[in-house]
Each structure stands twice: as structure tokens, then as C-alpha cells.
Design a protein around this motif. Structure first.
Motif, short mmCIF file in Angstrom:
data_model
loop_
_atom_site.label_atom_id
_atom_site.label_comp_id
_atom_site.label_asym_id
_atom_site.label_seq_id
_atom_site.Cartn_x
_atom_site.Cartn_y
_atom_site.Cartn_z
N MET A 1 -8.85 7.28 -3.02
CA MET A 1 -8.30 7.71 -1.74
C MET A 1 -6.84 7.29 -1.63
N ILE A 2 -6.02 8.18 -1.15
CA ILE A 2 -4.60 7.90 -0.92
C ILE A 2 -4.24 8.33 0.49
N VAL A 3 -3.60 7.43 1.23
CA VAL A 3 -3.15 7.73 2.60
C VAL A 3 -1.66 7.45 2.66
N GLU A 4 -0.88 8.47 3.06
CA GLU A 4 0.57 8.34 3.07
C GLU A 4 1.11 8.26 4.49
N GLY A 5 2.28 7.62 4.61
CA GLY A 5 2.96 7.55 5.89
C GLY A 5 3.80 6.30 5.99
N THR A 6 4.18 5.94 7.20
CA THR A 6 4.79 4.64 7.46
C THR A 6 3.65 3.65 7.57
N VAL A 7 3.52 2.79 6.57
CA VAL A 7 2.39 1.86 6.47
C VAL A 7 2.79 0.54 7.11
N LEU A 8 1.97 0.06 8.02
CA LEU A 8 2.21 -1.26 8.62
C LEU A 8 1.54 -2.29 7.71
N GLU A 17 7.68 2.89 4.16
CA GLU A 17 7.34 4.27 3.83
C GLU A 17 6.64 4.27 2.48
N GLY A 18 5.48 4.88 2.43
CA GLY A 18 4.75 4.88 1.17
C GLY A 18 3.32 5.30 1.33
N ARG A 19 2.44 4.66 0.55
CA ARG A 19 1.03 5.08 0.53
C ARG A 19 0.12 3.88 0.34
N VAL A 20 -1.09 4.03 0.88
CA VAL A 20 -2.17 3.07 0.64
C VAL A 20 -3.12 3.72 -0.35
N VAL A 21 -3.41 3.00 -1.41
CA VAL A 21 -4.33 3.48 -2.44
C VAL A 21 -5.60 2.64 -2.36
N ALA A 22 -6.76 3.30 -2.33
CA ALA A 22 -8.03 2.59 -2.24
C ALA A 22 -9.03 3.21 -3.20
N GLU A 23 -9.89 2.37 -3.74
CA GLU A 23 -10.98 2.81 -4.60
C GLU A 23 -12.26 2.11 -4.16
N ASP A 24 -13.33 2.90 -4.04
CA ASP A 24 -14.63 2.36 -3.63
C ASP A 24 -14.53 1.54 -2.35
N GLY A 25 -13.71 2.02 -1.41
CA GLY A 25 -13.61 1.38 -0.11
C GLY A 25 -12.75 0.15 -0.06
N GLU A 26 -12.04 -0.18 -1.15
CA GLU A 26 -11.18 -1.36 -1.18
C GLU A 26 -9.74 -0.97 -1.48
N ILE A 27 -8.82 -1.56 -0.75
CA ILE A 27 -7.40 -1.29 -0.99
C ILE A 27 -7.01 -1.90 -2.33
N THR A 28 -6.44 -1.08 -3.20
CA THR A 28 -6.00 -1.57 -4.51
C THR A 28 -4.49 -1.70 -4.61
N ALA A 29 -3.75 -0.96 -3.77
CA ALA A 29 -2.29 -1.03 -3.84
C ALA A 29 -1.69 -0.49 -2.55
N VAL A 30 -0.53 -1.02 -2.21
CA VAL A 30 0.32 -0.46 -1.16
C VAL A 30 1.65 -0.16 -1.83
N GLU A 31 1.93 1.13 -2.03
CA GLU A 31 3.10 1.56 -2.81
C GLU A 31 4.21 2.02 -1.89
N ILE A 40 1.61 7.37 10.76
CA ILE A 40 1.70 5.91 10.88
C ILE A 40 0.33 5.36 10.49
N VAL A 41 0.30 4.48 9.49
CA VAL A 41 -0.96 3.96 8.95
C VAL A 41 -1.06 2.48 9.31
N LEU A 42 -2.12 2.11 10.02
CA LEU A 42 -2.31 0.73 10.44
C LEU A 42 -3.76 0.32 10.23
N PRO A 43 -4.04 -0.98 10.26
CA PRO A 43 -5.43 -1.41 10.14
C PRO A 43 -6.25 -0.93 11.33
N GLU A 296 -3.54 -4.72 2.77
CA GLU A 296 -3.07 -5.39 1.56
C GLU A 296 -4.17 -5.29 0.51
N PRO A 297 -3.81 -5.38 -0.78
CA PRO A 297 -4.83 -5.27 -1.83
C PRO A 297 -5.93 -6.32 -1.66
N GLY A 298 -7.15 -5.88 -1.95
CA GLY A 298 -8.30 -6.76 -1.84
C GLY A 298 -9.04 -6.67 -0.52
#
Length: 337
Positions: A1-8, A17-31, A40-43, A296-298
Motif C-alpha cells: 500500500m502506498i499513500v501520497e500527500g503531505t505526510v505528518l 511531501e511524499g508517501r507512506v509505504v506499508a506492507e501487511d498493515g505495517e508502515i515500512t517507510a516514509v519517503e 494530507i496524511v495523518l495518524p 513512522e516505520p514499524g
């Protein structure tokens, strides 16, 4: 899963500005990278104090005092809950939980009336919905064992020593209302060594010291306190001493909207918007032992995506401040729970 936008991003909600990358329901990277979207992407939110059974009685009891509204066992809410059928109560709670999920609330900490049966009701109400429940049973030890812990009404209402000890032995969460009407029940509540306090509208110097010394978290519910006329919680002063989370309290008094709770808290308290957003996300998650509330990752990928190009949010110069003080359900573009 990839979600793009202004990530908080991260615990400080740094807008990148960038993307949140997640696999199997867990964040693996914030690029961090240029993207072509106004998202706007927030928790996702964690509502740290609810009474969802009150969904059967929205806006009931106008003009009544706090005791007449909610004090056990004879307050209006308790009489209405006793008169309602199981089907009515379950359906009303289901609708509130559905509203919460659709507007970005990933979890709530529920003080559930009705003993063991009340715990069963809310589990039935939550079936098929993505909102995580931390259920604190009330009234009986059996309810505590059936639930995730015990939610005490207040030290002035009963002696909770035995139930506190039983909850501790079970390794479960113990929360208690304190300082809502006045300061007189706060020391007795703190003597129980609770996992958290709710309300704390009227702390005095000794209570601030005890909360700080024991690092006792506090859940504040400013909209509820305003409706019942008990005052305004000292959010800034509490936040200087311990972890503070936000809750919406009784559905009979207010909608379970974390957007509205954040806006009121931010406008009442002299605290930065980042602190208020933290109260609505990470701090509530920490209280409930959940691995989200921060991008954040993890962490689990529990996310809320707002459309930053709505008439309400377009042109915001401070993204976090706009999210906290201005955003609402109409700005929600996607909820990932």
C-alpha cells in the motif's frame, strides 16, 4: 500500500511531501519526494474516553445537572439504559462506532455500563467494524474479567480498593473519573494508583505534584465539561506534568467526533496544535497499548487522509494547525484502518 500527500511524519507531525509505504498493515517507510496531490496524511485518531451506551439518548436531559444526568445509579442515562432493549442499545452503539470509523477514529477506550452483559453488547455492536475497542467493564469484578479492565465511576461513589486489586492481579487496565465536579475525590482516586484519570477539571497543587510524581496519564474531555457546566480542564498545566489524551465522553452530550474535540481543546488551551494532535493520536494509543498513532516505520498503518483542496482546507498556511482547528468530516478523503 502506498499513500501520497503531505505526510505528518513522526511524533512531531513534521509535514513532509511524499508517501507512506506499508506492507501487511505495517508502515515500512516514509519517503520524502514531490507528489502531485493535495492530500494530507495523518495518524488515525484514538478516542481515549467514551460512553457509547449513551448513543440511545442523544441530547436527552437538557438543563440537568451533572449528577442528574450521569451519576450512578439513578442519573438519567442509567435509567434510560435500564429501560432500553438489547437491540436498541446495540444498534445505537453500532451507529456511533460506524461514525467514528468513517471519520478517522481507529480505536476508543470505552467505559461500558451494564456489567458482563454490557460488555457483550458492545462487542456485538462492534462486529464487522474496523474500530479497535479497549473495553473497561463497570459495576462488577466479573465485568472486568470479561473486558480489558475496569472503569470506575469515581472515588466518591464507592470503595474501589478490592476491584483495583483484582484488576491489577488480572494485569488489566484501571481507569477512574476524578476531579470532574470539584477536587475532593482526586486524592482518593490517586491512592488507587490508577493507570489513568479522566477529567481532572479541578486539580490543586498537591494533585499536580502527585500526577507528576507518579506519571499518571490524564484523559481530558473539554466539550463534555463545557456542556455539564463543571468548568474547563487545565490542559496546558496537565500536559506540562504528564501524558494527556483526548476523549469525547458521553454520546448523549456530544458527538464522538475527534475533529470537534481537537478544535475545542485547541481554542480553550494555550498549547501548540502539535500537542493537541498528539493528544488525539499517539497519547491515546499509548494509553491503550496500541502500536499506532504515529506515522513512522514499524507502526501499524492506521491512517486518515484529508483532502487538502476542499473549500475548508485549501490555502492553509499551517497544515497541522488547520487539521486541529479547522478540519472536519467533510474533509475526509480516505480512512485506512
Amino acid at each position: 500500500m502506498i499513500v501520497e500527500g503531505t505526510v505528518l511524519r513522526g511524533p512531531e507531525f513534521e509535514p513532509v511531501e511524499g508517501r507512506v509505504v506499508a506492507e501487511d498493515g505495517e508502515i515500512t517507510a516514509v519517503e520524502e519526494e514531490a507528489v502531485d496531490t493535495e492530500n494530507i496524511v495523518l495518524p488515525a485518531f484514538v478516542n481515549a474516553h467514551t460512553h457509547l451506551g449513551d448513543s440511545i439518548a442523544k441530547e436527552a436531559g437538557a438543563g440537568l445537572s451533572l449528577d442528574d444526568l450521569v451519576a450512578p445509579p439513578d442519573g438519567l442515562k442509567h435509567r434510560l439504559l435500564a429501560a432500553a432493549t438489547r437491540e436498541e442499545t446495540v444498534e445505537a452503539m453500532h451507529r456511533s462506532l460506524r461514525l467514528m470509523g468513517s471519520t478517522g477514529t481507529a480505536a476508543c477506550i470505552e467505559f461500558r455500563e451494564g456489567g458482563v452483559e454490557g460488555v457483550e453488547y458492545i462487542r456485538e455492536a462492534a462486529a464487522g467494524l474496523p474500530v479497535d475497542l479497549t473495553i473497561l467493564g463497570r459495576e462488577t469484578e466479573a465485568a472486568m474479567h470479561e473486558a480489558d479492565g475496569f472503569g470506575a465511576s469515581g472515588a466518591r461513589d464507592a470503595d474501589f480498593d478490592r476491584l483495583r486489586n483484582a484488576t491489577r492481579e488480572a494485569g488489566k487496565l484501571f481507569g477512574i473519573h476524578a476531579g470532574e465536579r470539584d477536587p475532593h475525590d482526586i486524592n482518593a482516586a490517586l491512592d488507587l494508583d490508577p493507570d489513568f484519570l479522566v477529567h481532572m477539571v479541578h486539580p490543586e497543587a498537591i494533585h499536580y505534584d502527585r500526577v507528576a510524581d507518579n506519571d499518571t496519564p490524564v484523559v481530558v474531555c473539554p466539550r463534555s465539561n463545557l456542556v455539564t457546566g463543571v468548568g474547563v480542564p487545565p490542559i496546558r498545566e496537565l500536559g506540562e506534568r504528564t501524558t494527556v489524551a483526548l476523549g469525547t465522553d458521553n454520546v448523549m452530550l456530544n458527538s464522538p467526533s475527534m475533529f470537534r474535540e481537537m478544535a475545542v481543546a485547541a481554542k480553550l488551551a494555550d498549547v501548540p496544535a502539535t500537542d493537541v494532535l498528539r493528544m488525539a493520536t499517539r497519547n491515546g494509543a499509548k494509553l491503550a497499548g496500541l502500536n499506532y498513532g504515529v506515522i513512522e516505520p514499524g507502526r501499524e498503518a492506521k491512517l486518515l487522509v484529508l483532502d487538502g483542496d476542499t473549500d475548508n482546507l485549501a490555502g492553509a498556511r499551517d497544515v497541522v494547525r488547520a487539521v486541529v482547528r479547522r478540519a472536519g468530516a467533510a474533509d475526509v478523503k480516505d480512512v485506512i484502518l
